[in-house]
Design an enzyme around this catalytic site. Structure first.
Site, PDB file in Angstrom:
ATOM      1  N   HIS A  36       0.974  -1.197  -0.087  1.00  0.00           N
ATOM      2  CA  HIS A  36      -0.104   0.052  -0.035  1.00  0.00           C
ATOM      3  C   HIS A  36       0.885   1.313  -0.058  1.00  0.00           C
ATOM      4  CE1 HIS A  36      -3.532  -2.366   1.228  1.00  0.00           C
ATOM      5  NE2 HIS A  36      -3.128  -3.085   1.738  1.00  0.00           N
ATOM      6  N   ASN A  38       0.459   4.556   0.928  1.00  0.00           N
ATOM      7  CA  ASN A  38       0.846   5.391   1.889  1.00  0.00           C
ATOM      8  C   ASN A  38       1.190   4.575   3.376  1.00  0.00           C
ATOM      9  OD1 ASN A  38      -0.243   8.309   1.935  1.00  0.00           O
ATOM     10  ND2 ASN A  38      -1.284   7.039   0.489  1.00  0.00           N
ATOM     11  N   THR A 118      -3.131   1.802  -4.264  1.00  0.00           N
ATOM     12  CA  THR A 118      -3.304   3.040  -3.702  1.00  0.00           C
ATOM     13  C   THR A 118      -4.811   3.593  -3.644  1.00  0.00           C
ATOM     14  OG1 THR A 118      -2.611   5.173  -3.014  1.00  0.00           O
ATOM     15  CG2 THR A 118      -2.440   4.885  -5.258  1.00  0.00           C
ATOM     16  N   LYS A 121      -7.884   9.367  -3.715  1.00  0.00           N
ATOM     17  CA  LYS A 121      -8.797  10.077  -2.811  1.00  0.00           C
ATOM     18  C   LYS A 121      -9.201  11.653  -3.136  1.00  0.00           C
ATOM     19  CE  LYS A 121      -5.945   7.950   0.695  1.00  0.00           C
ATOM     20  NZ  LYS A 121      -5.094   7.310  -0.301  1.00  0.00           N
ATOM     21  N   ASP A 179     -11.491   1.536  -0.542  1.00  0.00           N
ATOM     22  CA  ASP A 179     -11.675   1.657   0.851  1.00  0.00           C
ATOM     23  C   ASP A 179     -13.023   1.234   1.434  1.00  0.00           C
ATOM     24  OD1 ASP A 179     -11.658   2.462   3.424  1.00  0.00           O
ATOM     25  OD2 ASP A 179     -10.391   4.061   3.323  1.00  0.00           O
ATOM     26  N   GLY A 209      -8.780  -1.732   3.419  1.00  0.00           N
ATOM     27  CA  GLY A 209      -9.510  -0.644   4.320  1.00  0.00           C
ATOM     28  C   GLY A 209      -9.864  -1.425   5.728  1.00  0.00           C
ATOM     29  N   GLU A 239      -8.877 -11.032   7.123  1.00  0.00           N
ATOM     30  CA  GLU A 239      -8.041 -10.278   8.090  1.00  0.00           C
ATOM     31  C   GLU A 239      -8.525 -10.369   9.520  1.00  0.00           C
ATOM     32  OE1 GLU A 239      -6.941  -6.387   6.537  1.00  0.00           O
ATOM     33  OE2 GLU A 239      -4.746  -6.619   7.568  1.00  0.00           O
ATOM     34  N   ASP A 314       3.060  -5.625   2.488  1.00  0.00           N
ATOM     35  CA  ASP A 314       1.785  -4.935   3.080  1.00  0.00           C
ATOM     36  C   ASP A 314       2.217  -3.409   3.061  1.00  0.00           C
ATOM     37  OD1 ASP A 314      -0.793  -4.657   3.571  1.00  0.00           O
ATOM     38  OD2 ASP A 314      -0.714  -5.638   5.667  1.00  0.00           O
ATOM     39  N   ASP A 315       2.780  -2.878   4.246  1.00  0.00           N
ATOM     40  CA  ASP A 315       3.018  -1.561   4.644  1.00  0.00           C
ATOM     41  C   ASP A 315       4.597  -1.656   5.334  1.00  0.00           C
ATOM     42  OD1 ASP A 315       0.220  -0.615   4.497  1.00  0.00           O
ATOM     43  OD2 ASP A 315      -0.228  -2.180   5.732  1.00  0.00           O
TER      44      ASP A 315
HETATM   45  C1  6MZ Z   1      -6.376  -3.594   5.127  1.00  0.00           C
HETATM   46  C2  6MZ Z   1      -5.093  -2.031   4.653  1.00  0.00           C
HETATM   47  C3  6MZ Z   1      -4.106  -2.697   5.320  1.00  0.00           C
HETATM   48  O1  6MZ Z   1      -4.384   3.322  -0.097  1.00  0.00           O
HETATM   49  O2  6MZ Z   1      -3.778   5.415   1.160  1.00  0.00           O
HETATM   50  N1  6MZ Z   1      -4.388  -0.709   4.361  1.00  0.00           N
HETATM   51  N2  6MZ Z   1      -6.056  -2.408   4.542  1.00  0.00           N
HETATM   52  N3  6MZ Z   1      -5.739  -4.091   6.098  1.00  0.00           N
HETATM   53  C4  6MZ Z   1      -4.245  -3.688   6.145  1.00  0.00           C
HETATM   54  N4  6MZ Z   1      -3.458  -4.247   6.737  1.00  0.00           N
HETATM   55  C5  6MZ Z   1      -2.736  -3.903   8.043  1.00  0.00           C
HETATM   56  N5  6MZ Z   1      -2.742  -1.671   5.180  1.00  0.00           N
HETATM   57  C6  6MZ Z   1      -3.189  -0.795   4.360  1.00  0.00           C
HETATM   58  O3  6MZ Z   1      -2.690   3.161   1.640  1.00  0.00           O
HETATM   59  C7  6MZ Z   1      -3.173   2.957   2.911  1.00  0.00           C
HETATM   60  C8  6MZ Z   1      -4.603   2.554   3.161  1.00  0.00           C
HETATM   61  O4  6MZ Z   1      -4.454   1.069   2.700  1.00  0.00           O
HETATM   62  C9  6MZ Z   1      -5.151   0.034   3.309  1.00  0.00           C
HETATM   63  C10 6MZ Z   1      -5.972   1.079   4.033  1.00  0.00           C
HETATM   64  O5  6MZ Z   1      -7.336   1.459   3.474  1.00  0.00           O
HETATM   65  C11 6MZ Z   1      -5.114   2.236   4.298  1.00  0.00           C
HETATM   66  O6  6MZ Z   1      -5.823   3.602   4.549  1.00  0.00           O
HETATM   67  P1  6MZ Z   1      -3.422   3.985   0.552  1.00  0.00           P
HETATM   68  O7  6MZ Z   1      -2.116   4.495  -0.363  1.00  0.00           O
END
Ligand code: 6MZ
Length: 374
Positions: A36, A38, A118, A121, A179, A209, A239, A314-315
């Site tokens: 993702h 952000n 992403t 928005k 989202d 989301g 999840e 993931d992040d």
């Molecule tokens: C579900 C997730 C996530 O889209 O603003 N996001 N959704 N489960 C997860 N596990 C931890 N991690 C991230 O990136 C951030 C967005 O990605 C999704 C959420 O909607 C979060 O706001 P973007 O670039």
């Protein structure tokens, strides 16, 4: 690391061994399919943006700094953090900057194909529409300096000849996320945007989301539209426990799913019977406690069943990981050998949302690696 040990990090027992695997895992060409935008922003960039907003009196910097630097956070806290990050990444220039940095970071880990996802928005105050948001992301692809970014197939062939490239290149494609907070109309708008912008390298749709928010039936019309128009779909699935939603998701037969942490026995059996690939996010699942211990992660079962699974970050920003580290964790915690890690990376190619031409080009990079493996 001392901090990790002192605070009882779930990863502390493996740190030394993980570190010894990192150089090799870095050298392995890799495919990242679940990242993702952000959630992948560098902490240093978030802090810099937070200082700016703090100086303008728009946020309380010390409070925000403490949240950004916190190690473990629950799934609920994660979504609060995303709201905060979104406050920091509101305008077009910042979106372009974070995209550029995220791609450079993945390229530095030897990722050769990245599907970055992403959520487009709307932000009227910054003059931002969903389309202009995506355009700002695309500008980030162009701004990358450290490697050549290839973002659509027309760049691969010129005058019918396959171009030879400099060694350092990364293919980047985008998935647009819906989202779970969004309405049916907003979700439809995202799918329509993805369809309109396919030629710029948008290759699919993600549903993500907060899993405790929203209902499957809200997103169905948009997902059906994507399906009818031939746009591949990946869903965050299971999840948190939600049996009826997991059943609906598996029945929909998405091209891939993410997580699959909390499946009951019948749904788990249905998943294994299907050939739906699973995007596995080890660190994320343990950090958010959707999986209690790494050693008990369902990856083991997927792997033993030879179910298609792909290691992903993931992040990487908010979970302080990177894709090389995810491979190293798989080696240390589940005993995967170098040859097995190479197969994992290589097999991920089968599940990318991009065309065969790209697959063939990337396959060559894995072949080269297979001959030097020790
Ligand atoms: C579900 C997730 C996530 O889209 O603003 N996001 N959704 N489960 C997860 N596990 C931890 N991690 C991230 O990136 C951030 C967005 O990605 C999704 C959420 O909607 C979060 O706001 P973007 O670039």
């Amino acid at each position: 690391d001392d901090f990790a040990a002192a605070t009882g990090s779930p990863f502390a027992p493996f740190e030394d061994e993980v570190r010894s695997w990192l150089p090799w895992c870095r050298s392995l060409p890799k495919i990242e399919l679940h990242a993702h935008l952000n959630g992948s922003v560098r902490s240093s960039t978030l802090l810099e943006l937070a200082i700016r907003l703090g100086e303008k009196g728009l946020i309380n910097f010390p409070e925000v700094e403490a949240i950004i630097l916190k190690g473990d956070r629950s799934l609920a806290e994660c979504f609060k953090l995303f709201d905060l990050i979104h406050l920091l990444t509101t305008d077009h220039n910042i979106i372009t900057r974070i995209t550029k940095e995220v791609i450079e970071d993945f390229a530095s880990e030897n990722v050769i194909y990245l599907e970055l996802r992403t959520t487009p928005k709307l932000n009227p105050l910054a003059g931002m529409t969903k389309r202009s948001y995506v355009e700002a992301v695309l500008a980030g692809l162009k701004a990358v300096e450290t490697v050549e970014v290839i973002s659509n197939t027309s760049e691969i062939q010129q005058n019918g000849l396959v171009m030879t490239r400099p060694k350092e290149s990364i293919h980047v494609r985008l998935l647009l996320s819906i989202d779970r907070r969004e309405s049916t109309e907003a979700a439809m708008e995202t799918v329509q945007l993805a369809l309109d912008m396919q030629k710029f390298g948008i290759v699919g749709i993600d549903l993500s989301g907060n899993p405790r928010v929203g209902e499957w039936k809200t997103f169905m019309p948009a997902l059906k539209l994507a399906r009818e128009q031939g746009l591949p779909i990946t869903l965050h699935c299971g999840e948190v426990p939600n049996t009826s939603e997991v059943q609906n998701m598996l029945a929909f037969q998405p091209e891939r799913i993410g997580h699959a942490c909390c499946l009951e026995e019948p749904e788990w059996a249905a998943l294994l019977q299907s050939s739906i690939p699973v995007e596995v996010c080890l660190t994320s699942n343990v950090r958010t406690e959707t999986v209690p211990f790494l050693r008990d992660h369902h990856f083991v079962s997927l792997y033993k069943s030879r179910h298609p699974s792909i290691l992903c970050t993931d992040d990487s920003g908010i979970f302080a990981t990177d894709i090389s580290r995810e491979y190293a964790l798989a080696a240390v915690c589940f005993g995967l050998t170098k040859a097995e890690l190479l197969s994992m990376a290589r097999n991920a190619l089968r599940h990318i949302f991009c065309g065969d031409e790209v697959k063939a080009e990337l396959e060559d990079k894995f072949k080269a690696m297979a001959t030097v493996i020790d």
